[in-house]
Motif scaffolding. Structure first.
Motif, PDB file in Angstrom:
ATOM      1  N   TRP A  66     -32.042  35.673 -26.380  1.00 18.22           N
ATOM      2  CA  TRP A  66     -32.378  36.371 -27.628  1.00 18.22           C
ATOM      3  C   TRP A  66     -31.118  36.552 -28.478  1.00 18.22           C
ATOM      4  N   ASP A  67     -30.043  37.007 -27.842  1.00 18.84           N
ATOM      5  CA  ASP A  67     -28.804  37.254 -28.578  1.00 18.84           C
ATOM      6  C   ASP A  67     -28.286  35.966 -29.208  1.00 18.84           C
ATOM      7  N   ALA A  68     -28.365  34.868 -28.456  1.00 18.97           N
ATOM      8  CA  ALA A  68     -27.885  33.583 -28.979  1.00 18.97           C
ATOM      9  C   ALA A  68     -28.645  33.209 -30.248  1.00 18.97           C
ATOM     10  N   ALA A  69     -29.939  33.548 -30.287  1.00 18.79           N
ATOM     11  CA  ALA A  69     -30.740  33.193 -31.463  1.00 18.79           C
ATOM     12  C   ALA A  69     -30.605  34.210 -32.589  1.00 18.79           C
ATOM     13  N   ALA A  70     -30.433  35.485 -32.230  1.00 14.58           N
ATOM     14  CA  ALA A  70     -30.506  36.534 -33.250  1.00 14.58           C
ATOM     15  C   ALA A  70     -29.140  37.020 -33.744  1.00 14.58           C
ATOM     16  N   ASN A  71     -28.097  36.919 -32.922  1.00 15.79           N
ATOM     17  CA  ASN A  71     -26.814  37.541 -33.275  1.00 15.79           C
ATOM     18  C   ASN A  71     -25.610  36.621 -33.199  1.00 15.79           C
ATOM     19  N   MET A  72     -25.584  35.768 -32.208  1.00 17.50           N
ATOM     20  CA  MET A  72     -24.348  35.086 -31.830  1.00 17.50           C
ATOM     21  C   MET A  72     -23.743  34.243 -32.949  1.00 17.50           C
ATOM     22  N   PRO A  73     -22.444  34.438 -33.230  1.00 18.61           N
ATOM     23  CA  PRO A  73     -21.792  33.521 -34.161  1.00 18.61           C
ATOM     24  C   PRO A  73     -21.639  32.141 -33.506  1.00 18.61           C
ATOM     25  N   ALA A  74     -21.545  31.099 -34.339  1.00 17.46           N
ATOM     26  CA  ALA A  74     -21.532  29.724 -33.820  1.00 17.46           C
ATOM     27  C   ALA A  74     -20.444  29.515 -32.762  1.00 17.46           C
ATOM     28  N   GLY A  75     -19.282  30.141 -32.979  1.00 19.94           N
ATOM     29  CA  GLY A  75     -18.166  29.937 -32.055  1.00 19.94           C
ATOM     30  C   GLY A  75     -18.405  30.485 -30.661  1.00 19.94           C
ATOM     31  N   GLY A  76     -19.460  31.278 -30.496  1.00 16.35           N
ATOM     32  CA  GLY A  76     -19.744  31.829 -29.171  1.00 16.35           C
ATOM     33  C   GLY A  76     -20.559  30.896 -28.304  1.00 16.35           C
ATOM     34  N   ASN A  77     -20.983  29.764 -28.879  1.00 19.33           N
ATOM     35  CA  ASN A  77     -21.957  28.917 -28.204  1.00 19.33           C
ATOM     36  C   ASN A  77     -21.476  28.324 -26.882  1.00 19.33           C
ATOM     37  N   ASP A  78     -20.238  27.888 -26.860  1.00 20.29           N
ATOM     38  CA  ASP A  78     -19.746  27.195 -25.668  1.00 20.29           C
ATOM     39  C   ASP A  78     -19.757  28.114 -24.441  1.00 20.29           C
ATOM     40  N   ALA A  79     -19.141  29.287 -24.583  1.00 19.74           N
ATOM     41  CA  ALA A  79     -19.101  30.226 -23.456  1.00 19.74           C
ATOM     42  C   ALA A  79     -20.503  30.705 -23.091  1.00 19.74           C
ATOM     43  N   ARG A  80     -21.342  30.900 -24.110  1.00 22.17           N
ATOM     44  CA  ARG A  80     -22.706  31.357 -23.838  1.00 22.17           C
ATOM     45  C   ARG A  80     -23.474  30.320 -23.042  1.00 22.17           C
ATOM     46  N   SER A  81     -23.353  29.053 -23.452  1.00 22.36           N
ATOM     47  CA  SER A  81     -24.074  27.990 -22.731  1.00 22.36           C
ATOM     48  C   SER A  81     -23.663  27.958 -21.272  1.00 22.36           C
ATOM     49  N   LYS A  82     -22.348  28.105 -21.038  1.00 23.17           N
ATOM     50  CA  LYS A  82     -21.882  28.083 -19.651  1.00 23.17           C
ATOM     51  C   LYS A  82     -22.426  29.273 -18.859  1.00 23.17           C
ATOM     52  N   ALA A  83     -22.418  30.443 -19.491  1.00 18.48           N
ATOM     53  CA  ALA A  83     -22.915  31.635 -18.792  1.00 18.48           C
ATOM     54  C   ALA A  83     -24.401  31.486 -18.480  1.00 18.48           C
ATOM     55  N   MET A  84     -25.164  30.960 -19.453  1.00 16.67           N
ATOM     56  CA  MET A  84     -26.607  30.821 -19.231  1.00 16.67           C
ATOM     57  C   MET A  84     -26.904  29.739 -18.195  1.00 16.67           C
ATOM     58  N   ALA A  85     -26.105  28.678 -18.195  1.00 18.17           N
ATOM     59  CA  ALA A  85     -26.289  27.634 -17.180  1.00 18.17           C
ATOM     60  C   ALA A  85     -25.992  28.208 -15.792  1.00 18.17           C
ATOM     61  N   GLU A  86     -24.954  29.030 -15.696  1.00 18.95           N
ATOM     62  CA  GLU A  86     -24.598  29.644 -14.402  1.00 18.95           C
ATOM     63  C   GLU A  86     -25.736  30.535 -13.908  1.00 18.95           C
ATOM     64  N   LEU A  87     -26.305  31.321 -14.818  1.00 17.06           N
ATOM     65  CA  LEU A  87     -27.432  32.181 -14.435  1.00 17.06           C
ATOM     66  C   LEU A  87     -28.623  31.337 -13.977  1.00 17.06           C
ATOM     67  N   SER A  88     -28.884  30.215 -14.677  1.00 16.64           N
ATOM     68  CA  SER A  88     -29.979  29.322 -14.270  1.00 16.64           C
ATOM     69  C   SER A  88     -29.770  28.792 -12.867  1.00 16.64           C
ATOM     70  N   VAL A  89     -28.555  28.329 -12.616  1.00 13.78           N
ATOM     71  CA  VAL A  89     -28.239  27.795 -11.290  1.00 13.78           C
ATOM     72  C   VAL A  89     -28.460  28.878 -10.234  1.00 13.78           C
ATOM     73  N   HIS A  90     -28.001  30.093 -10.557  1.00 12.10           N
ATOM     74  CA  HIS A  90     -28.125  31.182  -9.591  1.00 12.10           C
ATOM     75  C   HIS A  90     -29.592  31.534  -9.336  1.00 12.10           C
ATOM     76  N   VAL A  91     -30.376  31.603 -10.406  1.00 18.18           N
ATOM     77  CA  VAL A  91     -31.805  31.915 -10.251  1.00 18.18           C
ATOM     78  C   VAL A  91     -32.489  30.800  -9.461  1.00 18.18           C
ATOM     79  N   HIS A  92     -32.122  29.568  -9.747  1.00 16.16           N
ATOM     80  CA  HIS A  92     -32.713  28.453  -8.997  1.00 16.16           C
ATOM     81  C   HIS A  92     -32.360  28.565  -7.508  1.00 16.16           C
ATOM     82  N   ARG A  93     -31.115  28.925  -7.230  1.00 16.94           N
ATOM     83  CA  ARG A  93     -30.673  29.059  -5.844  1.00 16.94           C
ATOM     84  C   ARG A  93     -31.478  30.163  -5.146  1.00 16.94           C
ATOM     85  N   LEU A  94     -31.620  31.295  -5.833  1.00 23.77           N
ATOM     86  CA  LEU A  94     -32.395  32.398  -5.249  1.00 23.77           C
ATOM     87  C   LEU A  94     -33.863  32.001  -5.061  1.00 23.77           C
TER      88      LEU A  94
END
Lengths: 493, 493
Positions: free
Chosen positions: B26-54
């Motif tokens: 939601w934040d990425a779509a509603a608030n995040m400035p463009a420059g935040g995209n790289d770190a956000r993508s990595k954080a969200m990918a990490e969470l996906s991997v973790h949820v998949h593992r669980l």
């Protein structure tokens, strides 16, 4: 993959969960409706548990041992040192103590929110007793691991490398000249008249003014935002820094300088080196160094005459009030350098602020070292407030020792950071002005030379060096309170 | 702890990480400035991997086997069924295929963003070929596990229980009456004149109008917010639902009805049972049932005459334009029920929308089942558009088979949900009006009786029942397109 590389990957993984944690914390303060609190608290607690688990994984000890045998560059050695420091911080205190502290701290802080307005020391004391006891246990465990005094071990959490010995020297020096300086400044200001703001300053106009001011300070809006929250702070991550402020529609003065302050924190974060993104060595050096950036922006830039001149124009524009004498340069400067003896630290001006910090330092130092008991604090507070600012807090707990949130949940060792930050900032300026025309740069509206110095010397250095080394490399000497004194004398005498 | 309890705790843990993921999205779509995209993508990918593992932990299989032997209440059995379903969905497709799909999908979608405006079918086809191939592989693996046709296995991801057999029956029925109904509606509307909005409708005023409309629809602002994003959506978590919209300052019509639509999604989420918070059984039943709520709000409530009467007043107030004939009830009703044959699904009206969906369904069904090849799609598209809406897309790929994002990353099986949702919504209304004076409730401004029916029959039931059972319990029969037909005939003839 080398052990060093394994560690690097591991700490980058941790940083991704910290990214989530940081953004959820910002959202909770800036956006979240009240009804979202329960689920949010659970999600954030889960992330904390997960980060703690990752930070204390059994194999890390072996990786650190082996990585220390590997051939590493100087920067990699610094990176390894900082990863190891975080690992030690995470593992040093036993789980059950951390949990007991968390419970006692939450209980004490929660009750404090109503006990403080009720001036209920007796009620507070009952909860706080346990917080102090557990903090002493923590300090004992940390001190045994570090081979230091208990309070030094607590200082190490926030200001690695800073010791009681160095603080005693710095602060006892300040105490020799500060009280007289305060009296002289008050005498000088006695004769001056100030026009205080009156009327309505809409949130929308204040925000627009804040954004203009942030642009002047070269906040990077492609990597950050300004929002609102009850307690202003700087959060987010280096590539997406979220600062907040609180607007009072009756007065724009606080919010405006608050934005300047948070912009200082923000530019430090935005200026951290990309090459070490996600690694402990790429993080801000310490709380004190962080505060040195916010206070450089607030005190060395923000309250300087040439900057106030910009604020005068920008605010008169924002509120469409070019004729209003409130916004005149001279008047704004008087507002932003007004000295007043008061009970409350967070409302204190630049000159009286150190007095508030030093007495807290002396009390928490002796409390953690077991020299005094928690029941001694109100009387000591009264005594020290009388000595430093001539104000009695006898029976006035809410404006005395119960005023701050820090001690309620055991954040002993944090207070010195505020004044260390102010001192570092004054010392940077003393060095910077040897090569940079600071006032000229501010006047011109292009502050880049100032930011280049900060970037080269502080921001880009992140945690590559110890704090002492960082300051020495930047200024040629370790922390020296003389620069702070000179700055205050120049401004207030 | 029983195996059932262990599973419950495990899925609640997963929900906390999903909470973080959802809010970061939601934040990425509603608030995040463009420059935040790289770190956000990595954080969200990490969470996906973790949820998949669980979600795929090896011990889960044993826990499910043992839990099925435990004494469970009916609700616990439903909860176990839904946990197991999520586990099977997470484990059914091999990791390396999931990864290959993710890479091929991202590549195809990324290129599509510039290929579509360039009408570049040849370029698109090269990437899409791989996406189709991998989706067929996925469908084959799923179909073998489920004992179904390949396309049915893809449908099962979004609409568990829905089959090609049932969709063929439903949609072939619609095809017998829809084209004629569209023609008649167009004939009828030919003679009417509509005044379209002109002028400027400020974002601030549109937002205020949106908030007033959400209040009328009893959106719970203590558990949610309205913000802006390029693509409107409903995100967040049930106790803190974040809906977004996009404002066009030249026209308030789309955003206003978009807010009504998202409010339907939001109230479903807000109305999910607290007792099952964080568990699969406490989640929305399916994409189609979710759409049935947004479309009940948009089509059954939002475009009804008595609701348009409210919108007429609220919008005239919001834009302070009580004399402007645009906001007259009759005119607004005409605007919101205008029928037009067009190329683009997302711009389609209520009446032509099913035609867009049905042709996509027929094409993707045959594509996944291997009856046609991906290179056959443009010609089939042209043929089906001509048959259903009389429009040729020959050579016009950008407004033809390249218009939607869904197929670019392999979301085959999703399209039917839209029309299933519209059909469910019409069927709810047919049942509801036997006990609730729907128009009367809307007229009165107190829509609670309508929401009580939805809450009792849909929201509070979450995933306790299969979709068929849910609909049967709510309406006395499984999905029946006759209600949808009757609704459309009543409104458009």
């Amino acid at each position: 993959m080398s052990n060093y590389d394994q560690l690097t990957a591991h700490y980058q993984t941790i940083s991704h969960f910290n990214h989530a944690q940081s953004m959820l914390g910002w959202d909770a303060a800036a956006n979240m409706p009240a009804g979202g609190n329960d689920a949010r608290s659970k999600a954030m607690a889960e992330l904390s548990v997960h980060v703690h688990r990752l930070s204390t994984q059994p194999q890390l000890g072996e990786w650190f041992d082996k990585a220390q045998q590997e051939l590493l560059s100087t920067e990699q050695q610094s990176s390894l040192r900082e990863m190891k420091r975080q690992w030690q911080q995470a593992t040093i205190v036993p789980e059950d103590l951390v949990q007991a502290q968390s419970i006692a701290g939450s209980k004490c802080e929660h009750a404090w929110r109503s006990q403080r307005p009720a001036n209920d020391w007796e009620g507070f004391e009952k909860n706080w007793k346990e917080v102090v006891k557990l903090s002493r246990e923590e300090a004992k465990i940390r001190s045994e691991a570090l081979g230091s005094t208990p309070y030094d071990a607590m200082l190490d959490k926030f200001e690695p490398g800073t010791t009681t010995a160095s603080l005693d020297t710095l602060f006892s020096d300040v105490k020799t000249w500060l009280p007289e300086l305060i009296e002289k400044a008050l005498d000088k200001q006695n004769s001056q008249s100030i026009i205080m703001p009156s009327g309505t300053f809409s949130t929308a106009n204040q925000k627009a003014l804040g954004v203009e001011t942030m642009k002047l300070l070269k906040f990077d809006f492609d990597h950050g935002r300004l929002d609102q929250s009850v307690h202003p702070f700087c959060g987010g991550v280096p590539s997406d820094v979220r600062i907040t402020t609180r607007y009072d529609e009756k007065d724009f003065v606080q919010a405006l300088m608050g934005i300047v302050h948070e912009t200082g924190h923000a530019r430090y974060e935005q200026g951290l080196p990309k090459a070490f993104a996600g690694l402990p060595v790429g993080e801000a050096r310490s709380m004190g160094v962080h505060e040195s950036q916010s206070l450089f922006f607030e005190m060395q830039i923000g309250r300087s005459k040439p900057f106030i001149s910009h604020l005068s124009q920008l605010s008169a524009n924002a509120f469409n009030a070019h004729q209003d004498p409130v916004f005149a340069e001279e008047n704004l400067y008087k507002i932003y350098t007004q000295v007043e003896k008061g009970f409350i630290r967070v409302d204190a001006d630049e000159l009286t602020y150190p007095a508030h910090v030093i007495m807290r330092y002396e009390i928490e130092r002796d409390l953690i070292n077991g020299v005094i008991e928690h029941t001694d604090v109100p009387a000591l507070w009264d005594e020290k407030m009388k000595a430093s600012l001539g104000l009695s807090t006898k029976g006035n707990y809410q404006n005395g020792c119960m005023q701050d949130i820090h001690w309620t949940d055991g954040a002993f060792g944090y207070f010195p950071s505020y004044t260390l930050g102010a001192m570092y900032a004054a010392q940077y300026k003393a060095t910077m002005q040897q090569t940079v025309d600071i006032d000229g740069a501010i006047k011109s509206g292009d502050l880049s030379p100032i930011f280049k110095w900060l970037s080269d010397n502080i921001w880009s250095q992140a945690s590559l060096h110890t704090t002492d080394d960082l300051i020495k490399r930047a200024t040629g000497e370790t922390l020296n309170a003389a620069h702070f004194r000179k700055h205050l004398e120049t401004r207030y005498l």
